[in-house]
Design a protein around this motif. Sequence first.
Motif, PDB file in Angstrom:
ATOM      1  N   LEU A  96       2.966  10.395  -2.191  1.00 27.38           N
ATOM      2  CA  LEU A  96       3.297  11.818  -2.305  1.00 27.38           C
ATOM      3  C   LEU A  96       3.331  12.480  -0.931  1.00 27.38           C
ATOM      4  O   LEU A  96       4.188  13.310  -0.652  1.00 27.38           O
ATOM      5  N   ARG A  97       2.375  12.065  -0.056  1.00 30.73           N
ATOM      6  CA  ARG A  97       2.364  12.649   1.287  1.00 30.73           C
ATOM      7  C   ARG A  97       3.676  12.334   2.013  1.00 30.73           C
ATOM      8  O   ARG A  97       4.305  13.209   2.603  1.00 30.73           O
ATOM      9  N   ALA A  98       4.101  11.064   1.904  1.00 29.13           N
ATOM     10  CA  ALA A  98       5.343  10.666   2.574  1.00 29.13           C
ATOM     11  C   ALA A  98       6.528  11.440   2.008  1.00 29.13           C
ATOM     12  O   ALA A  98       7.418  11.892   2.733  1.00 29.13           O
ATOM     13  N   LEU A  99       6.509  11.626   0.690  1.00 31.43           N
ATOM     14  CA  LEU A  99       7.617  12.343   0.049  1.00 31.43           C
ATOM     15  C   LEU A  99       7.658  13.802   0.492  1.00 31.43           C
ATOM     16  O   LEU A  99       8.718  14.341   0.820  1.00 31.43           O
ATOM     17  N   LEU A 100       6.473  14.442   0.531  1.00 26.39           N
ATOM     18  CA  LEU A 100       6.431  15.853   0.916  1.00 26.39           C
ATOM     19  C   LEU A 100       6.814  16.015   2.381  1.00 26.39           C
ATOM     20  O   LEU A 100       7.443  17.005   2.762  1.00 26.39           O
ATOM     21  N   GLU A 101       6.456  15.000   3.208  1.00 24.55           N
ATOM     22  CA  GLU A 101       6.852  15.071   4.621  1.00 24.55           C
ATOM     23  C   GLU A 101       8.365  14.923   4.757  1.00 24.55           C
ATOM     24  O   GLU A 101       8.998  15.593   5.566  1.00 24.55           O
ATOM     25  N   PHE A 125       0.724  21.941  -3.035  1.00 22.14           N
ATOM     26  CA  PHE A 125       0.157  20.596  -3.230  1.00 22.14           C
ATOM     27  C   PHE A 125      -0.985  20.431  -2.242  1.00 22.14           C
ATOM     28  O   PHE A 125      -0.754  20.470  -1.029  1.00 22.14           O
ATOM     29  N   VAL A 126      -2.202  20.277  -2.720  1.00 26.25           N
ATOM     30  CA  VAL A 126      -3.364  20.145  -1.841  1.00 26.25           C
ATOM     31  C   VAL A 126      -4.065  18.826  -2.148  1.00 26.25           C
ATOM     32  O   VAL A 126      -4.300  18.514  -3.320  1.00 26.25           O
ATOM     33  N   PHE A 127      -4.351  18.055  -1.097  1.00 28.64           N
ATOM     34  CA  PHE A 127      -5.018  16.763  -1.299  1.00 28.64           C
ATOM     35  C   PHE A 127      -6.521  16.961  -1.118  1.00 28.64           C
ATOM     36  O   PHE A 127      -6.956  17.472  -0.093  1.00 28.64           O
ATOM     37  N   LEU A 128      -7.300  16.551  -2.108  1.00 35.05           N
ATOM     38  CA  LEU A 128      -8.743  16.800  -2.087  1.00 35.05           C
ATOM     39  C   LEU A 128      -9.534  15.504  -1.945  1.00 35.05           C
ATOM     40  O   LEU A 128      -9.014  14.419  -2.242  1.00 35.05           O
ATOM     41  N   ASP A 129     -10.811  15.674  -1.560  1.00 34.92           N
ATOM     42  CA  ASP A 129     -11.777  14.579  -1.561  1.00 34.92           C
ATOM     43  C   ASP A 129     -11.210  13.289  -0.973  1.00 34.92           C
ATOM     44  O   ASP A 129     -11.107  12.268  -1.668  1.00 34.92           O
ATOM     45  N   ASN A 130     -10.837  13.379   0.293  1.00 30.49           N
ATOM     46  CA  ASN A 130     -10.379  12.170   0.966  1.00 30.49           C
ATOM     47  C   ASN A 130      -9.149  11.548   0.312  1.00 30.49           C
ATOM     48  O   ASN A 130      -9.079  10.328   0.117  1.00 30.49           O
ATOM     49  N   ASP A 131      -8.221  12.360  -0.062  1.00 31.53           N
ATOM     50  CA  ASP A 131      -6.976  11.866  -0.675  1.00 31.53           C
ATOM     51  C   ASP A 131      -7.189  11.115  -1.992  1.00 31.53           C
ATOM     52  O   ASP A 131      -6.433  10.203  -2.332  1.00 31.53           O
ATOM     53  N   GLY A 140      -2.494   4.301  -4.490  1.00 33.88           N
ATOM     54  CA  GLY A 140      -1.356   4.451  -3.575  1.00 33.88           C
ATOM     55  C   GLY A 140      -0.604   5.759  -3.738  1.00 33.88           C
ATOM     56  O   GLY A 140       0.321   6.050  -2.975  1.00 33.88           O
ATOM     57  N   GLY A 141      -1.009   6.557  -4.731  1.00 32.77           N
ATOM     58  CA  GLY A 141      -0.281   7.787  -5.051  1.00 32.77           C
ATOM     59  C   GLY A 141      -0.319   8.818  -3.930  1.00 32.77           C
ATOM     60  O   GLY A 141       0.699   9.448  -3.635  1.00 32.77           O
ATOM     61  N   ALA A 142      -1.492   8.968  -3.313  1.00 29.61           N
ATOM     62  CA  ALA A 142      -1.637   9.978  -2.263  1.00 29.61           C
ATOM     63  C   ALA A 142      -0.680   9.671  -1.114  1.00 29.61           C
ATOM     64  O   ALA A 142       0.003  10.561  -0.591  1.00 29.61           O
ATOM     65  N   ALA A 178       2.757  10.203  -8.804  1.00 36.44           N
ATOM     66  CA  ALA A 178       1.671   9.878  -7.880  1.00 36.44           C
ATOM     67  C   ALA A 178       0.313  10.047  -8.555  1.00 36.44           C
ATOM     68  O   ALA A 178      -0.705   9.629  -8.016  1.00 36.44           O
ATOM     69  N   CYS A 179       0.293  10.674  -9.725  1.00 31.84           N
ATOM     70  CA  CYS A 179      -0.981  10.982 -10.381  1.00 31.84           C
ATOM     71  C   CYS A 179      -1.336   9.945 -11.437  1.00 31.84           C
ATOM     72  O   CYS A 179      -0.464   9.337 -12.054  1.00 31.84           O
ATOM     73  N   GLU A 180      -2.642   9.829 -11.641  1.00 33.85           N
ATOM     74  CA  GLU A 180      -3.138   8.862 -12.608  1.00 33.85           C
ATOM     75  C   GLU A 180      -2.679   9.228 -14.018  1.00 33.85           C
ATOM     76  O   GLU A 180      -2.854  10.363 -14.464  1.00 33.85           O
TER      77      GLU A 180
END
Lengths: 208, 466
Positions: free
Chosen positions: A87-92, A112-118, A82-84, A152-154
């Motif tokens: 974080l996306r909502a927060l950055l938006e 902040f870059v989201f990789l490999d399908n979030d 659920g982290g992606a 948001a990170c593991e």
Amino acid sequence: MTTQTPTRPESDQAVEKKIARVRELYATGPEVGKTALETLIRELKSGSSRREPATRMSSAGRVGSRQGKVSELLFIVPFAPGGAERLRALLELRNGDFSDTDRVGTVHDMRFVFLDNDTKLLFATAYDGEWDPYIGDFAATIPDGLDVLFSACEGWPGIRNPEVKDWIAKYQIPAVGWYVAHPDLTVRDIQRLKRIGKAAEEFLDKIQ
Amino acid sequence: MLSIKESAGETLSMRAPALETSDIQATVLRPRPKPYCGEYVVLRIGNAEQGREMLRRVLPHIAPADEWWAPSALGWLGIAFTFEGLKALGVPQASLDSFPIEFRQGMAARAAILHDFGANAPANWEYPFGTPDVHVALAIYAKGNQDLQEVLEIARKSHHDLPQIAVVYRMAFGELPEGRNPFGFKDGLHNPHVEGSGPAATTREEPSIKPGEFVMGYPDERGETANVPIPLELRRNGTFVAIRKFYMDVAAFRKYLRAQASSPEEEELLAAKMVGRWRSGAPLVLTPDHDDPSLGGDANRNNNFRYADDKKGLKCPFSAHIRRVNPRDALKDDVVATNLHHFLRRGTNYGSPLPDGVLEDDGAERGGVFLLIGAHLQRQFEFVQSQWVTDGNFISHGTEQDPLIGNNDGEGVFTIPKVPVRRRLQGLPSFVSVRGGEYCFMPGLRALRWIADLKPMMEADDVRSR
Ligand code: HEM
């Protein structure tokens, strides 16, 4: 943050050796690269792109690299479940507003870059000096600013946890190449020069 | 002198557990006697059992912080060990491994962080500093020379028949007239107040600091209690000491002031701007234009100030020595937590004063030895030295260093805020040089006993569990 580094220029012999090695490697690659390489070598040798030693890459902290006063830090880390989305909502919500980071006074940029399908986060930043000595200060003065992002990170241990340094070092990847236009200027130097520049312009406006 | 504000605070709130002052070395918590004289002695231990025997003999003379200056006592002894010293005493491997990295490496290995380049580089230090021959550092203080000789005799007897214990260094120190340092400034005026250590020596606006910052076994400013080194018996009531021996180039200081100023008054002003206090100790923030000896000598007033009243640095420059090394409230809008960067400072001076008015160097060695004491070398001494003394970015001063103790190379600058335009001094040399330094562990009294009673083949497993 400490912003001075001593670096030594390379010997000519070492440079010649490196040139021979790149030539050898490029010989097996496409023709355009080979031709371009020769132009570049000519330029490097003519000294037109030689820089002061302080602008060459050195190391920053345990992992990253550094150019003069500026250091780079990049890590790639899996998102927590659920982290992606969080974080996306927060950055938006922030919509580019990082004014709380202004207070740190040493951060040039953050990405902040989201990789490999979030599934993974790539975080990259350029900052002045070292962050290591300041981690305890961040934990004391701006704990939420960092926890709200990196939770948001593991496995994020929390900024107050002493293990946070190891966590960052574990995922950090040093840059192999990196360009900095003004390695001799910290964020605070730039702020100071802007103030002086503004005052100088005002003065010139008055006396013209 | 009892501070009313602080003593009221102590009784109102139940704070940190009381400090076990009978188990903490006096050097940690107590100011040196006034007047004072003494000697630093460094020992090398060639045999662990002889080292422990020496320790057992000096132990009864190591002063605790509760009875450090009994009228009957001749003097007092403090003792500390380098990492090499702990090894030489046979401290178990698991304990050794549990010490913080900076202590295990030693001060010389940290030269890049500490900015110890050029004349200050460990390669230029006096023997035995920075070599593996420094094992035990003894600090011996006494009120007068006769007493000192008797205490030194006690120290000598602790190892005179132990051939594997070698004296590798001795250095005498003593007070200069009027309690001044060789540059002519009153020193030893300020130290943080350790919560629970008794009333503060001076009235001040700064808050007290949690004891765990300075002694292990108590909560620190982060709310944490040290859990290394292991075992608890070894770390309890112990702390770390960064020893720095400085040479002070008094002639260079005077010559520089003479060259920059057009009157003796201006020389005094520039000197005060560099330090942040006038020679008497009077702080610039409270008296910006001239010295005020009665203020300088008044412990109830000479630390009772904040930089909130001088936000532009017009009274005390941002770059002044005391504003850098202890910014008080000056950085409160930044992300730095100043309460994490304090240490206790115990200094002693050595050498004869350069006579007043002399501008030529007489070639004599003079300066000061500083003991910077705290439970966290990295975020205390090392942080202050690397971020605040040898850099200027934290105050937006680029690479400008501390004017008094920075590692300047003849091209240093010193910025003095002023209206309408600031003044900037150029071409600053180094007024001080590092002659040597060590990181030491200063154990509590019971921990000293623990080390002294170690058995030759003590199993590492015995300590691992605690
Ligand atoms: C030769 C070297 C040094 C000289 C001549 C020197 C001189 C002074 C003087 C004159 C004062 C003001 C009076 C006092 O409180 O003692 C002072 C204060 C102080 N110094 Fe130094 N010092 C030296 C080295 C250092 C070092 C290496 C450190 C730490 C990295 C340090 C940290 C402090 C602190 C924390 C204060 C108290 C600041 C305050 O009043 O708020 N000093 N020093």
